[in-house]
Enzyme design. Sequence first.
Site, short mmCIF file in Angstrom:
data_model
loop_
_atom_site.label_atom_id
_atom_site.label_comp_id
_atom_site.label_asym_id
_atom_site.label_seq_id
_atom_site.Cartn_x
_atom_site.Cartn_y
_atom_site.Cartn_z
N GLU A 1 44.38 76.66 16.73
CA GLU A 1 43.28 76.29 15.60
C GLU A 1 41.96 75.72 16.16
O GLU A 1 41.09 75.33 15.34
CB GLU A 1 44.05 75.42 14.77
CG GLU A 1 45.00 76.09 14.04
CD GLU A 1 45.73 75.25 12.92
OE1 GLU A 1 45.03 74.24 12.49
OE2 GLU A 1 46.75 75.54 12.43
N ASN B 1 60.08 69.68 6.78
CA ASN B 1 59.44 70.51 6.25
C ASN B 1 60.03 71.99 6.54
O ASN B 1 60.06 72.52 7.67
CB ASN B 1 58.06 70.68 6.84
CG ASN B 1 57.06 72.03 6.22
OD1 ASN B 1 57.43 72.42 5.29
ND2 ASN B 1 56.29 72.24 7.23
N CYS C 1 52.72 71.15 9.03
CA CYS C 1 53.18 69.87 9.70
C CYS C 1 52.94 69.92 11.16
O CYS C 1 52.89 68.76 11.53
CB CYS C 1 54.84 69.91 9.39
SG CYS C 1 55.81 71.36 9.91
#
Length: 170
Positions: free
Chosen positions: A163, A128, A136
């Site tokens: 996150e 990626n 990713c």
Amino acid sequence: MVYSTHYRSPVGRLTLASRDGRLVGLWLEGQKHFAATVQDALVESRDTPVLVAACRWLDAYFAGEKPAITDLPLAPHGGEFRQAVWKILCAIPYGEVTTYGDIAKTMAANLKRASMSSQAVGGAVGHNPISIIIPCHRVVGATGSLTGYAGGIAVKQALLLHEGVDLPQG
């Protein structure tokens, strides 16, 4: 011409690249496959609109906001298979993870095949060219293990913790 700029993030120095008004790369310093999809020399530019927008996107992301991937014009360079995998990555919600196997099942269904290799998916995920924005880092092993991140496992762990992902202990 490929324009680039640098961004200092909580996970290290990032290099961003754009061509024709679209983001073509975002790499962590020392990352595997760094700028592998860019054939031209990178020309430093702090005022290219898409790079300015990408830096603002990163500011929001690292401030704990959840900026939309669709806020940026992305143009990752890769073959049809990789593009299809990267599209699936873009659909992984902020703060959630999926497995290489789950992506392989989705790819198999999309291609009308009985099965798909998780290793083939892993190769596409690992290449990626727009890290963090095309998330990713949200792909984990079958048991939830943190495997296969071109920017390093410590960075992957830091992004997932940022996150709010509950990571397995051990």
